[in-house]
Motif scaffolding. Structure first.
Motif, mmCIF file in Angstrom:
data_model
loop_
_atom_site.group_PDB
_atom_site.id
_atom_site.type_symbol
_atom_site.label_atom_id
_atom_site.label_comp_id
_atom_site.label_asym_id
_atom_site.label_seq_id
_atom_site.Cartn_x
_atom_site.Cartn_y
_atom_site.Cartn_z
ATOM 1 N N GLY A 105 41.610 17.181 -37.769
ATOM 2 C CA GLY A 105 41.052 18.331 -38.636
ATOM 3 C C GLY A 105 39.705 19.019 -38.199
ATOM 4 N N ALA A 106 39.343 18.481 -37.086
ATOM 5 C CA ALA A 106 38.098 19.071 -36.446
ATOM 6 C C ALA A 106 38.260 20.801 -36.384
ATOM 7 C CB ALA A 106 37.717 18.487 -35.303
ATOM 8 N N CYS A 107 39.437 21.176 -35.832
ATOM 9 C CA CYS A 107 39.649 22.683 -35.487
ATOM 10 C C CYS A 107 39.727 23.375 -36.715
ATOM 11 C CB CYS A 107 40.868 22.558 -34.868
ATOM 12 S SG CYS A 107 42.425 22.065 -35.425
ATOM 13 N N VAL A 108 40.236 22.735 -37.835
ATOM 14 C CA VAL A 108 40.475 23.211 -39.197
ATOM 15 C C VAL A 108 39.132 23.661 -39.713
ATOM 16 C CG1 VAL A 108 41.246 23.182 -41.516
ATOM 17 C CG2 VAL A 108 42.807 21.978 -39.722
ATOM 18 N N ASP A 154 44.840 31.776 -25.418
ATOM 19 C CA ASP A 154 45.471 32.549 -24.800
ATOM 20 C C ASP A 154 44.954 33.995 -25.694
ATOM 21 O OD1 ASP A 154 47.004 33.999 -23.056
ATOM 22 O OD2 ASP A 154 48.712 32.980 -23.758
ATOM 23 N N ASP A 155 46.036 34.490 -26.313
ATOM 24 C CA ASP A 155 45.803 35.642 -27.051
ATOM 25 C C ASP A 155 45.246 35.119 -28.364
ATOM 26 O OD1 ASP A 155 46.267 37.802 -25.258
ATOM 27 O OD2 ASP A 155 48.485 37.749 -25.844
ATOM 28 N N ILE A 156 45.734 33.960 -28.847
ATOM 29 C CA ILE A 156 45.385 32.865 -29.944
ATOM 30 C C ILE A 156 45.262 31.599 -29.376
ATOM 31 C CG2 ILE A 156 46.692 34.582 -31.423
ATOM 32 C CD1 ILE A 156 48.536 32.484 -31.749
ATOM 33 N N ALA A 157 44.797 30.898 -30.371
ATOM 34 C CA ALA A 157 44.591 29.402 -30.340
ATOM 35 C C ALA A 157 45.873 28.732 -30.071
ATOM 36 C CB ALA A 157 43.691 28.856 -31.113
ATOM 37 N N VAL A 158 46.233 27.911 -29.214
ATOM 38 C CA VAL A 158 47.452 27.147 -29.053
ATOM 39 C C VAL A 158 47.023 25.886 -28.993
ATOM 40 C CG1 VAL A 158 49.499 26.994 -27.707
ATOM 41 C CG2 VAL A 158 48.469 29.253 -27.627
ATOM 42 N N ILE A 159 47.823 25.257 -30.145
ATOM 43 C CA ILE A 159 47.746 23.698 -30.165
ATOM 44 C C ILE A 159 48.916 22.813 -29.590
ATOM 45 C CG2 ILE A 159 47.084 21.834 -31.633
ATOM 46 C CD1 ILE A 159 46.355 23.899 -33.956
ATOM 47 N N ASP A 160 48.623 21.905 -28.683
ATOM 48 C CA ASP A 160 49.620 21.013 -28.230
ATOM 49 C C ASP A 160 49.855 19.928 -28.883
ATOM 50 O OD1 ASP A 160 51.091 19.365 -26.526
ATOM 51 O OD2 ASP A 160 49.835 19.606 -24.541
ATOM 52 N N ALA A 161 50.915 20.110 -29.542
ATOM 53 C CA ALA A 161 51.262 18.856 -30.433
ATOM 54 C C ALA A 161 51.323 17.610 -29.890
ATOM 55 C CB ALA A 161 52.653 19.160 -31.231
ATOM 56 N N ASP A 163 36.456 23.949 -28.522
ATOM 57 C CA ASP A 163 35.315 23.298 -28.350
ATOM 58 C C ASP A 163 35.017 21.921 -28.967
ATOM 59 O OD1 ASP A 163 34.715 25.506 -26.439
ATOM 60 O OD2 ASP A 163 33.226 26.525 -28.001
ATOM 61 N N VAL A 164 35.449 21.993 -30.267
ATOM 62 C CA VAL A 164 35.435 20.792 -30.987
ATOM 63 C C VAL A 164 36.521 19.842 -31.049
ATOM 64 C CG1 VAL A 164 33.957 21.909 -32.564
ATOM 65 C CG2 VAL A 164 36.331 21.778 -33.421
ATOM 66 N N CYS A 165 37.414 20.130 -30.279
ATOM 67 C CA CYS A 165 38.879 19.179 -30.198
ATOM 68 C C CYS A 165 38.514 18.098 -29.279
ATOM 69 C CB CYS A 165 40.167 20.050 -29.691
ATOM 70 S SG CYS A 165 41.673 18.909 -29.713
ATOM 71 N N ILE A 212 43.816 21.946 -27.681
ATOM 72 C CA ILE A 212 43.648 23.458 -27.777
ATOM 73 C C ILE A 212 43.528 24.325 -26.652
ATOM 74 C CG2 ILE A 212 42.847 25.305 -29.465
ATOM 75 C CD1 ILE A 212 42.214 22.893 -31.379
ATOM 76 N N THR A 213 44.150 25.246 -26.300
ATOM 77 C CA THR A 213 43.928 26.277 -25.182
ATOM 78 C C THR A 213 43.697 27.651 -25.874
ATOM 79 O OG1 THR A 213 46.218 26.520 -24.730
ATOM 80 C CG2 THR A 213 45.026 24.986 -23.398
#
Length: 55
Positions: free
Chosen positions: A42-45, A28-35, A18-20, A25-26
């Motif tokens: 650092g917003a997600c952190v 799935d079972d966990i957050a996945v960050i597209d490099a 939501d903040v990226c 970031i998508t």
């Protein structure tokens, strides 16, 4: 280098996505960050409630 997601701590709540500002970031079972999209802002952190995302 993009932040890392600790799979054992991630609850897939979506707060990070939501903040990226780059939509890197998508959830799935966990957050996945597209490099390729991440700009290391650092917003997600800062937003991750369980602290599962680290720089």
């Amino acid at each position: 280098m993009p932040p890392k997601v600790n799979a054992a701590e991630c609850v897939a709540c979506g707060s990070c996505a939501d903040v990226c500002p780059q939509d890197a970031i998508t959830i799935d079972d966990i957050a996945v960050i597209d490099a390729s999209k991440c700009v290391d802002c650092g917003a997600c952190v800062d937003e991750c409630p369980p602290g599962a995302i680290t720089e």
